[in-house]
Design an enzyme around this catalytic site. Structure first.
Site, short mmCIF file in Angstrom:
data_model
loop_
_atom_site.label_atom_id
_atom_site.label_comp_id
_atom_site.label_asym_id
_atom_site.label_seq_id
_atom_site.Cartn_x
_atom_site.Cartn_y
_atom_site.Cartn_z
N PRO A 9 25.78 -36.34 -20.97
CA PRO A 9 25.87 -37.69 -21.52
C PRO A 9 24.68 -38.58 -21.15
CG PRO A 9 27.51 -37.34 -19.79
CD PRO A 9 26.93 -36.00 -20.14
N ASN A 10 24.28 -39.35 -22.14
CA ASN A 10 23.24 -40.39 -22.02
C ASN A 10 21.83 -39.84 -21.91
OD1 ASN A 10 25.11 -42.63 -22.06
ND2 ASN A 10 25.75 -41.93 -20.03
N ARG A 17 16.90 -45.72 -21.58
CA ARG A 17 17.74 -46.00 -20.41
C ARG A 17 16.92 -46.04 -19.12
NH1 ARG A 17 20.92 -40.59 -18.33
NH2 ARG A 17 22.03 -42.19 -17.16
N TYR A 22 14.29 -42.78 -15.09
CA TYR A 22 14.18 -41.63 -16.00
C TYR A 22 12.88 -41.57 -16.78
CZ TYR A 22 19.11 -41.65 -14.80
OH TYR A 22 20.29 -41.64 -14.09
N ASN A 73 21.36 -30.08 -17.15
CA ASN A 73 21.43 -31.41 -16.55
C ASN A 73 22.71 -32.03 -17.08
OD1 ASN A 73 21.28 -34.02 -15.71
ND2 ASN A 73 19.18 -34.38 -16.40
N ALA A 76 26.04 -37.57 -15.73
CA ALA A 76 27.09 -38.07 -14.83
C ALA A 76 28.20 -37.05 -14.59
CB ALA A 76 27.67 -39.36 -15.39
N HIS A 79 28.71 -35.16 -11.23
CA HIS A 79 29.42 -35.71 -10.08
C HIS A 79 30.94 -35.70 -10.24
CE1 HIS A 79 25.31 -36.93 -9.58
NE2 HIS A 79 25.37 -37.78 -10.59
N ASP A 86 33.42 -24.66 -13.71
CA ASP A 86 34.19 -23.45 -14.01
C ASP A 86 33.60 -22.69 -15.20
OD1 ASP A 86 35.90 -23.85 -11.92
OD2 ASP A 86 37.57 -24.59 -13.13
N GLU A 97 20.22 -26.11 -12.03
CA GLU A 97 20.60 -27.53 -12.19
C GLU A 97 19.34 -28.39 -12.12
OE1 GLU A 97 22.56 -28.86 -8.63
OE2 GLU A 97 23.21 -30.77 -9.51
N HIS A 99 17.83 -32.47 -12.38
CA HIS A 99 17.99 -33.93 -12.50
C HIS A 99 16.61 -34.55 -12.57
CE1 HIS A 99 22.21 -33.55 -11.85
NE2 HIS A 99 21.94 -32.74 -10.83
N SER A 101 15.85 -37.74 -12.12
CA SER A 101 15.67 -38.69 -11.01
C SER A 101 15.91 -38.00 -9.67
CB SER A 101 16.63 -39.87 -11.17
OG SER A 101 17.97 -39.44 -10.99
N ARG A 106 19.70 -41.90 -4.31
CA ARG A 106 20.42 -42.92 -5.08
C ARG A 106 21.82 -43.14 -4.50
NH1 ARG A 106 19.66 -41.78 -11.26
NH2 ARG A 106 20.51 -43.90 -11.35
N ARG A 110 26.43 -40.25 -6.35
CA ARG A 110 25.57 -39.22 -6.96
C ARG A 110 25.26 -38.08 -5.99
NH1 ARG A 110 23.99 -41.81 -11.81
NH2 ARG A 110 23.91 -44.05 -11.45
#
Ligand code: DQA
Length: 142
Positions: A9-10, A17, A22, A73, A76, A79, A86, A97, A99, A101, A106, A110
């Site tokens: 998301p986002n 954003r 970012y 990635n 949110a 978290h 799963d 994985e 990220h 940022s 942070r 997070r």
């Protein structure tokens, strides 16, 4: 070699954003960068983004028996989502994985990553180059 790059998301709002976290590259810039990088290396890449947890789970499940590596990635959902954790565990595909940022510097919320439990490696704070580093890691481990 086939790699699936998944954004949660986002991440479609990249460039708009919170540029202090970012950067200014857009999501279109990111997908272009990934596609060019993979084309140069002879990697077949599928790039997917969704704001919906179930759609991310569906895409991970679809990768079973097809993809050789996943770069994810989860935004949110990193978290919060046991379902995405799963799903990655279910398909048993080497996963990295990413990220954009530096999440470790942070907010406290997070600092938890469920997905990390199923990942061979985590890359944070390298901007969008982190995706390319993740792809290199998967290529090296092939
Ligand atoms: C992010 C970090 C997450 O905490 C956040 O919710 C995101 C993006 C990153 O790329 O730095 O959406 O995964």
């Amino acid at each position: 070699m086939k790699i699936l790059v998944i954004n949660g998301p986002n991440l479609n709002m990249l460039g708009i954003r919170e540029p202090e976290h970012y950067g200014r590259e857009t999501y279109a810039d990111l997908t272009e960068k990934i596609r060019t990088y993979c084309a140069d290396k002879g990697i077949e890449v599928t790039v997917f983004q969704s704001n919906h947890e179930g759609a991310l789970v569906d895409e991970i499940q679809k990768a079973y028996g097809i993809m050789d590596g996943i770069v994810i990635n989860p935004g949110a959902y990193t978290h919060t989502s046991i379902a995405i954790l799963d799903a990655v565990k279910s398909v048993g595909i080497p996963t990295v994985e990413v990220h954009i940022s530096k999440v470790e510097e942070r907010e406290d919320f997070r600092q938890i990553s469920y997905i990390r439990l199923a990942c061979a490696k985590t890359i944070t704070g390298h901007g969008t180059d982190g995706y390319l580093e993740a792809i290199d890691y998967l290529i090296e481990g092939r």
